[in-house]
Write a protein that holds these residues in place. Structure first.
Motif, short mmCIF file in Angstrom:
data_model
loop_
_atom_site.label_atom_id
_atom_site.label_comp_id
_atom_site.label_asym_id
_atom_site.label_seq_id
_atom_site.Cartn_x
_atom_site.Cartn_y
_atom_site.Cartn_z
N SER A 97 17.03 17.26 -8.12
CA SER A 97 17.79 18.06 -7.16
C SER A 97 17.47 17.67 -5.71
O SER A 97 18.15 18.13 -4.79
CB SER A 97 17.50 19.55 -7.37
OG SER A 97 16.12 19.83 -7.15
N ASP A 98 16.48 16.81 -5.52
CA ASP A 98 16.13 16.35 -4.18
C ASP A 98 17.29 15.53 -3.60
O ASP A 98 17.94 14.75 -4.30
CB ASP A 98 14.86 15.51 -4.25
CG ASP A 98 14.42 14.99 -2.89
OD1 ASP A 98 13.84 15.77 -2.12
OD2 ASP A 98 14.70 13.80 -2.61
N THR A 99 17.55 15.69 -2.31
CA THR A 99 18.67 15.00 -1.66
C THR A 99 18.58 13.49 -1.80
O THR A 99 19.57 12.81 -2.10
CB THR A 99 18.72 15.37 -0.17
OG1 THR A 99 18.87 16.79 -0.04
CG2 THR A 99 19.88 14.67 0.53
N GLN A 100 17.38 12.95 -1.63
CA GLN A 100 17.19 11.50 -1.73
C GLN A 100 17.45 11.02 -3.15
O GLN A 100 18.06 9.96 -3.37
CB GLN A 100 15.78 11.13 -1.29
CG GLN A 100 15.55 9.63 -1.16
CD GLN A 100 14.15 9.31 -0.64
OE1 GLN A 100 13.20 10.06 -0.87
NE2 GLN A 100 14.03 8.21 0.08
N SER A 101 17.01 11.79 -4.13
CA SER A 101 17.22 11.40 -5.53
C SER A 101 18.71 11.42 -5.87
O SER A 101 19.22 10.50 -6.54
CB SER A 101 16.46 12.34 -6.46
OG SER A 101 15.07 12.21 -6.27
N ARG A 102 19.43 12.43 -5.41
CA ARG A 102 20.87 12.49 -5.68
C ARG A 102 21.59 11.32 -5.03
O ARG A 102 22.52 10.74 -5.61
CB ARG A 102 21.45 13.81 -5.18
CG ARG A 102 21.04 15.02 -6.02
CD ARG A 102 21.94 16.21 -5.76
NE ARG A 102 23.32 15.92 -6.12
CZ ARG A 102 24.37 16.59 -5.64
NH1 ARG A 102 24.18 17.56 -4.75
NH2 ARG A 102 25.58 16.29 -6.03
N ALA A 103 21.17 10.96 -3.83
CA ALA A 103 21.79 9.81 -3.16
C ALA A 103 21.57 8.54 -3.96
O ALA A 103 22.47 7.69 -4.07
CB ALA A 103 21.23 9.67 -1.75
N GLN A 104 20.39 8.40 -4.55
CA GLN A 104 20.07 7.23 -5.36
C GLN A 104 20.94 7.20 -6.63
O GLN A 104 21.45 6.14 -7.03
CB GLN A 104 18.59 7.25 -5.75
CG GLN A 104 18.09 6.00 -6.44
CD GLN A 104 17.75 4.89 -5.46
OE1 GLN A 104 17.67 5.12 -4.27
NE2 GLN A 104 17.59 3.68 -5.99
N GLN B 211 23.91 8.59 -7.00
CA GLN B 211 25.29 8.30 -6.60
C GLN B 211 25.49 6.81 -6.30
O GLN B 211 26.50 6.21 -6.69
CB GLN B 211 25.66 9.15 -5.39
CG GLN B 211 25.72 10.64 -5.70
CD GLN B 211 25.67 11.52 -4.46
OE1 GLN B 211 25.69 11.02 -3.32
NE2 GLN B 211 25.57 12.83 -4.66
#
Length: 270
Positions: free
Chosen positions: A241-248, A250
């Motif tokens: 759920s971390d923003t950086q993880s979601r960006a990765q 995507q």
């Protein structure tokens, strides 16, 4: 700080990577308590400064980290002066267990006793073929005290651990590699460059995921399978759920949508 005759040098060979090099020629790399206390301090410094991966290495030919300097051990037991408090043994193990920091032991020579125990506490171990390992405490009339039984058993199984702990003799790097205690076995002189290269690769991986993976790996052996799976899912949910993880996530899907394949993405040759 008093000069106790050893050197501990902290360097940063790559972004997110720390290299901690030890040498004590006068004691053949036997670890006086001052050295272990300072090692703990430097590991804590690595954590505080955001280092992602630390490599532990030796600057003394033929030796990695050896057992505790017996003068300090004897004096400590007898209430006589020692080079330091000795609490560093427990603090080193604690710092190496911290999830944000991945540790690699670059084992370039013989290691025994407390030195071995520091190696067992590292996340990853690279050893050169000529290196030898021993838990010789029984020959001093004592048992191992900081992981030479528990961590070694979890790495190699009870049979080999029993042989090493009850006999106190040298065991070859080749045998420990085959038993699973060593991740990689390399030629003489290759442990440190191999460890730095590996550390540099790991330090480029997503920080939250790297820490989460270490956290899950550390907890799994201590829990029943059902609890370990629940813990793993909790760590996954928190990290994903971390923003950086979601960006990765995507970005990876966009790569696939454009025609990329997993073979291309995860091939070790790339």
């Amino acid at each position: 700080m008093a000069d106790h005759g050893y050197s501990l040098i902290l360097e940063h060979p790559a972004d997110g990577v720390a290299l901690l090099r030890f040498a004590d020629a006068g004691r053949a790399n036997q670890l006086c308590w001052a050295a272990v206390d300072e090692m703990a301090d430097l590991l804590a410094q690595c954590l505080e400064s955001g280092v992602r991966v630390v490599v532990l290495a030796s600057d003394l030919e033929g030796h990695w980290l050896e057992h505790a300097w017996l003068t300090d051990l004897d004096h400590g037991l007898g209430g006589e002066p020692t080079t330091s408090s000795g609490s560093g043994w427990y603090r080193v193990m604690r710092e190496l267990s911290q999830a944000p920091l991945v540790s690699i032991a670059a084992i370039s020579g013989d290691t025994c006793g407390g030195g071995c125990e520091i190696g067992w506490a590292c996340d990853l171990r690279i050893a050169e073929t000529q290196a030898r390992f021993a838990q010789p405490e029984i020959r001093l009339g004592i048992p191992p005290g900081v992981g030479g039984v528990s961590r070694l058993s979890s790495l190699v199984g009870r049979s080999l651990a029993s042989e090493m702990v009850l006999g106190g003799r040298w065991t070859s790097a080749q045998r420990l590699f085959e038993a699973g205690a060593l991740n990689r076995l390399v030629d003489r002189g290759a442990a440190l460059p191999a460890a730095i290269e590996w550390a540099s690769e790991l330090a480029q991986l997503p920080a939250a995921a790297l820490a989460a993976c270490k956290q899950g790996l550390a907890a799994a052996p201590e829990l029943p399978l059902s609890e370990a799976l629940t813990n793993e899912q909790s760590i996954f949910q928190l990290t994903a759920s971390d923003t950086q993880s979601r960006a990765q996530i995507q970005a990876q899907q966009r790569f696939y949508d454009a025609g990329g394949t997993t073979a291309e993405c995860f091939d070790d040759s790339n």
